[in-house]
Write an enzyme that holds these catalytic residues in place. Structure first.
Site, PDB file in Angstrom:
ATOM      1  N   LYS A   1       0.326  -1.469  -0.243  1.00 55.51           N
ATOM      2  CA  LYS A   1      -0.133  -0.003   0.132  1.00 55.51           C
ATOM      3  C   LYS A   1       1.330   1.008  -0.083  1.00 55.51           C
ATOM      4  O   LYS A   1       1.415   1.659   1.195  1.00 55.51           O
ATOM      5  CB  LYS A   1      -0.420  -0.127   1.203  1.00 55.51           C
ATOM      6  CG  LYS A   1      -2.465   1.118   0.766  1.00 55.51           C
ATOM      7  CD  LYS A   1      -2.957   1.969   2.342  1.00 55.51           C
ATOM      8  CE  LYS A   1      -1.271   2.686   2.980  1.00 55.51           C
ATOM      9  NZ  LYS A   1      -1.767   3.915   2.233  1.00 55.51           N
TER      10      LYS A   1
ATOM     11  N   GLU B   1       9.646   1.029  10.406  1.00 54.72           N
ATOM     12  CA  GLU B   1      10.883   1.572  10.059  1.00 54.72           C
ATOM     13  C   GLU B   1      10.180   3.177  10.538  1.00 54.72           C
ATOM     14  O   GLU B   1       9.332   3.279   9.795  1.00 54.72           O
ATOM     15  CB  GLU B   1      11.453   1.322   8.722  1.00 54.72           C
ATOM     16  CG  GLU B   1      12.623   2.274   8.249  1.00 54.72           C
ATOM     17  CD  GLU B   1      12.978   4.336   8.295  1.00 54.72           C
ATOM     18  OE1 GLU B   1      12.645   4.108   8.881  1.00 54.72           O
ATOM     19  OE2 GLU B   1      12.968   4.209   7.490  1.00 54.72           O
TER      20      GLU B   1
ATOM     21  N   CYS C   1      13.621  10.607   7.035  1.00 52.52           N
ATOM     22  CA  CYS C   1      13.700   9.629   8.542  1.00 52.52           C
ATOM     23  C   CYS C   1      15.073  10.146   9.445  1.00 52.52           C
ATOM     24  O   CYS C   1      14.787  10.161  10.495  1.00 52.52           O
ATOM     25  CB  CYS C   1      12.682   8.114   8.727  1.00 52.52           C
ATOM     26  SG  CYS C   1      13.997   7.251   7.238  1.00 52.52           S
TER      27      CYS C   1
ATOM     28  N   GLU D   1      10.064  15.409  16.142  1.00 55.26           N
ATOM     29  CA  GLU D   1      10.028  15.334  14.312  1.00 55.26           C
ATOM     30  C   GLU D   1       9.408  16.454  13.742  1.00 55.26           C
ATOM     31  O   GLU D   1       8.391  16.344  13.596  1.00 55.26           O
ATOM     32  CB  GLU D   1      10.046  13.761  13.839  1.00 55.26           C
ATOM     33  CG  GLU D   1      10.575  13.463  12.669  1.00 55.26           C
ATOM     34  CD  GLU D   1      10.649  12.135  12.819  1.00 55.26           C
ATOM     35  OE1 GLU D   1       8.973  11.303  11.478  1.00 55.26           O
ATOM     36  OE2 GLU D   1      11.576  11.470  11.320  1.00 55.26           O
TER      37      GLU D   1
HETATM   38  P1  NAI Z   1       1.868   8.064   8.990  1.00 53.69           P
HETATM   39  O1  NAI Z   1       2.248   6.907   9.601  1.00 53.69           O
HETATM   40  O2  NAI Z   1       0.115   8.079   9.311  1.00 53.69           O
HETATM   41  O3  NAI Z   1       1.714   6.972   7.386  1.00 53.69           O
HETATM   42  C1  NAI Z   1       2.830   5.896   7.099  1.00 53.69           C
HETATM   43  C2  NAI Z   1       1.594   5.294   5.598  1.00 53.69           C
HETATM   44  O4  NAI Z   1       1.158   4.774   6.833  1.00 53.69           O
HETATM   45  C3  NAI Z   1       0.577   5.349   5.036  1.00 53.69           C
HETATM   46  O5  NAI Z   1       0.841   4.959   4.147  1.00 53.69           O
HETATM   47  C4  NAI Z   1      -0.184   5.426   5.475  1.00 53.69           C
HETATM   48  O6  NAI Z   1      -1.396   5.882   4.799  1.00 53.69           O
HETATM   49  C5  NAI Z   1      -0.429   4.365   6.457  1.00 53.69           C
HETATM   50  N1  NAI Z   1      -1.223   4.414   7.985  1.00 53.69           N
HETATM   51  C6  NAI Z   1      -2.072   5.882   8.162  1.00 53.69           C
HETATM   52  N2  NAI Z   1      -2.637   4.872   8.616  1.00 53.69           N
HETATM   53  C7  NAI Z   1      -2.550   3.378   9.486  1.00 53.69           C
HETATM   54  C8  NAI Z   1      -3.005   2.570  10.133  1.00 53.69           C
HETATM   55  N3  NAI Z   1      -3.590   3.135  11.233  1.00 53.69           N
HETATM   56  N4  NAI Z   1      -3.272   1.534   9.856  1.00 53.69           N
HETATM   57  C9  NAI Z   1      -1.667   0.872   8.882  1.00 53.69           C
HETATM   58  N5  NAI Z   1      -1.166   2.079   8.234  1.00 53.69           N
HETATM   59  C10 NAI Z   1      -1.918   3.468   8.204  1.00 53.69           C
HETATM   60  O7  NAI Z   1       2.342   9.296   8.583  1.00 53.69           O
HETATM   61  P2  NAI Z   1       1.842  10.335   7.875  1.00 53.69           P
HETATM   62  O8  NAI Z   1       0.467  10.670   8.922  1.00 53.69           O
HETATM   63  O9  NAI Z   1       1.943  10.418   6.853  1.00 53.69           O
HETATM   64  O10 NAI Z   1       2.764  11.818   8.819  1.00 53.69           O
HETATM   65  C11 NAI Z   1       3.244  11.810   9.863  1.00 53.69           C
HETATM   66  C12 NAI Z   1       4.113  12.173  10.721  1.00 53.69           C
HETATM   67  O11 NAI Z   1       4.878  11.008  10.234  1.00 53.69           O
HETATM   68  C13 NAI Z   1       5.609  13.131   9.295  1.00 53.69           C
HETATM   69  O12 NAI Z   1       5.537  13.892  10.113  1.00 53.69           O
HETATM   70  C14 NAI Z   1       6.225  12.800   9.488  1.00 53.69           C
HETATM   71  O13 NAI Z   1       6.927  13.341  10.798  1.00 53.69           O
HETATM   72  C15 NAI Z   1       6.693  11.032   9.894  1.00 53.69           C
HETATM   73  N6  NAI Z   1       6.673  10.324   9.211  1.00 53.69           N
HETATM   74  C16 NAI Z   1       8.253   9.330   8.992  1.00 53.69           C
HETATM   75  C17 NAI Z   1       8.479   9.152   8.309  1.00 53.69           C
HETATM   76  C18 NAI Z   1       9.706   8.049   8.162  1.00 53.69           C
HETATM   77  O14 NAI Z   1       9.902   7.827   6.652  1.00 53.69           O
HETATM   78  N7  NAI Z   1       9.332   7.449   9.389  1.00 53.69           N
HETATM   79  C19 NAI Z   1       7.374   8.855   6.714  1.00 53.69           C
HETATM   80  C20 NAI Z   1       5.915  10.000   6.463  1.00 53.69           C
HETATM   81  C21 NAI Z   1       5.809  10.132   8.066  1.00 53.69           C
END
Ligand code: NAI
Ligand code: MG
Length: 496
Positions: A195, A268, A302, A399
């Site tokens: 996804k 991660e 990240c 972050e």
């Molecule tokens: P998120 O963690 O909500 O999204 C990442 C992925 O998880 C997306 O594909 C999303 O659709 C999916 N997702 C969301 N809720 C889920 C659930 N309950 N169960 C399973 N999958 C789910 O991150 P978001 O809201 O885009 O960003 C929020 C913050 O997270 C950012 O501001 C940043 O600080 C951090 N982040 C860190 C990342 C990294 O590479 N470690 C990548 C993206 C965001």
């Protein structure tokens, strides 16, 4: 009149030495109006759709499916079928052929993918062309090489695939994260339901075309688009393993959800990395590393070097040089080949950055942004640096995931280690010093999965990547990256 002055008259010296626009053509990308879900080698229509936009212009690029729970179950069924009917029993050397093919197709079509990545995600074409695409192809090449050597990677352990892997990826490196997830899973003999993030589905959908071109058996790779609800449905479905990259908040929720389920899990998550500059470092080189550490990919990284620790005796010249360098960063059109800093990925992310930056000002830090003209449409944030930052400020703790750097100082190596480790995260760190012994001394003490020495944000498929503490667990890349996709005879599978 001398030759020189005559020529001078014909072509007057420009008042400003700015770069002329050098836009990459987007003609190479053919967008469909509407995309379905890629399940069992076919396009499935989703009942519900949403628009995906270009964050640099806010224009709608396409309608994309919001996969329902039932759609996700269908995708998992199809992956299960493909796993049982051939893929898992295919000789490793045959699986390798498919992976090599995918790698080569990605190289052949890299310009198309790079343009689409920049269009949908906002990152500078210079980066998608020179970093995301070459690394994505390199991951497939690398893991293709392991596919028929798993017994040698894990001697005397009889590795076998775990089954169906559910993979959930973020929006900061959409195609590269797809490659990080798919390549080891397929090399190890698993099938996959992946996804992509809701804001950046398009390169994953274009990748389905690569899957077809490579003639991968139907159902081995399935792609379902949608938001967190789709991700949650995938976590709950009958998969054998979940691999997640994203926020710590969602990572924790997934871990809770999977506790006791027997499904394997790797996470991660976020980071708040320390980039540490000692007074004997090559300062100009370090400044390049600072800039690369935090302004690469708009800071949507990240492992971004978002906390800069400078030894007190050199703080002034380093900050001075850094500000001068920041003033030369070109912010704007992601498709312009000169652009250094592109668009913020989404309105939601922009709002989060704005909120945290406001908190930094309120708490008393001093802010600097170089003068730059931001486009009127789209989501933008100027490269920003905070000085006079205390460790307790939110901008030093949380972050930000944007082009925002917090500068702190230290006096001794012990103090640098203590401050650097003073975070719930532990993904990466950077150390800048001429002394090899100090690099080793620091690397031993920094609680971070990756420590870069006199460089930053370097990636290689052969090198394991992953975190400590709230940055998650499990490794991607290298031989380590295969392990989460394998079960070993006689060994318990590690549950969530
Ligand atoms: P998120 O963690 O909500 O999204 C990442 C992925 O998880 C997306 O594909 C999303 O659709 C999916 N997702 C969301 N809720 C889920 C659930 N309950 N169960 C399973 N999958 C789910 O991150 P978001 O809201 O885009 O960003 C929020 C913050 O997270 C950012 O501001 C940043 O600080 C951090 N982040 C860190 C990342 C990294 O590479 N470690 C990548 C993206 C965001
Ligand atoms: Mg979220």
């Amino acid at each position: 009149m001398t030759e020189l002055s005559k020529r001078g008259e014909r072509s007057p010296v420009p008042a400003e030495w700015t770069y002329a626009p050098a836009p990459e053509s987007r003609d190479i990308v053919r967008l469909r109006e509407r995309y379905g879900l890629y399940v069992g080698g076919e396009w499935l229509e989703a009942a519900e759709t949403y628009s995906t936009v270009s964050p640099s212009t806010e224009e709608t690029l396409a309608e994309v499916g919001q996969a329902s729970d039932a759609d996700v179950l269908r995708a998992v069924d199809s992956a299960r079928g493909a796993f049982e009917n051939g893929w898992s029993s295919l000789p490793g050397s045959e699986r390798a052929k498919y992976l090599f093919r995918i790698a080569r197709i990605l190289q052949e079509r890299s310009r198309e993918f790079a343009v689409l990545e920049s269009l949908n995600g906002g990152k500078p074409i210079k980066e998608s062309r020179d970093v995301d695409l070459p690394l994505a192809a390199a991951h497939f090449f690398y893991y293709a090489g392991w596919a028929d050597k798993l017994e040698y990677a894990f001697p005397n352990r009889t590795p076998r695939p775990v089954g169906v892997a559910g993979q959930i990826i973020p929006w900061n490196f959409p195609l590269l994260m797809l490659a990080w997830k798919l390549a080891p899973a397929l090399a190890a003999g698993n099938t996959v339901v992946l996804k992509p993030a809701e804001t950046t589905p398009l390169t994953a959908l274009l990748f389905c075309d690569v899957v077809r071109q490579a003639e991968l058996p139907a159902g081995v790779v399935n792609i379902v688009t949608g938001d967190g609800r789709t991700g949650a449905a995938l976590v709950d479905a009958a998969v054998d393993k979940i691999a997640f990259t994203g926020s710590t908040e969602v990572g924790k929720a997934i871990q809770r959800r999977l506790a006791g389920s027997g499904k394997k899990l790797t996470l991660e998550l976020g980071g708040k990395a320390a980039n540490i500059i000692f007074d004997d470092a090559a300062l100009d080189q370090a400044v390049e590393g600072i800039v690369n550490g935090i302004y690469f990919n708009q800071g949507h990284v990240c492992c971004a070097g978002s906390r800069l620790f400078v030894q007190e005796s050199i703080a002034e010249p380093v900050i001075e040089k850094l500000k001068r360098r920041m003033a030369t960063l070109r912010v704007g059109d992601p498709l312009d080949k000169n652009t250094d800093v592109g668009a913020i990925n989404s309105r939601a992310q922009l709002e989060k950055i704005e909120e945290l930056v406001a908190s930094g000002r309120d708490e008393g830090a001093e802010v600097y942004q170089p003068p730059c003209r931001l486009p009127e449409k789209g989501y933008w944030f100027a490269p920003t640096v905070f000085t006079n930052v205390a460790q307790s400020y939110r901008i030093a703790q949380e972050e930000i995931f944007g082009p925002v750097l917090s500068v702190l100082t230290f006096r001794t190596p012990e103090e640098a280690v203590e401050k650097a480790n003073n975070t719930p995260y532990g993904l990466s760190a950077g150390v800048w010093t001429e002394k090899g012994s100090r690099i080793l001394w620091m690397a031993e003490r920094l609680r971070a999965g990756v420590v870069w020495a006199n460089t930053y944000n370097r990636f290689d498929p052969a090198s394991p990547f992953g975190g400590y503490k709230e940055s998650g667990f499990g490794r991607e890349g290298g031989r380590h990256g295969l392990e989460p996709y394998l079960a070993f005879d006689g060994a318990e599978t590690r549950g969530g």
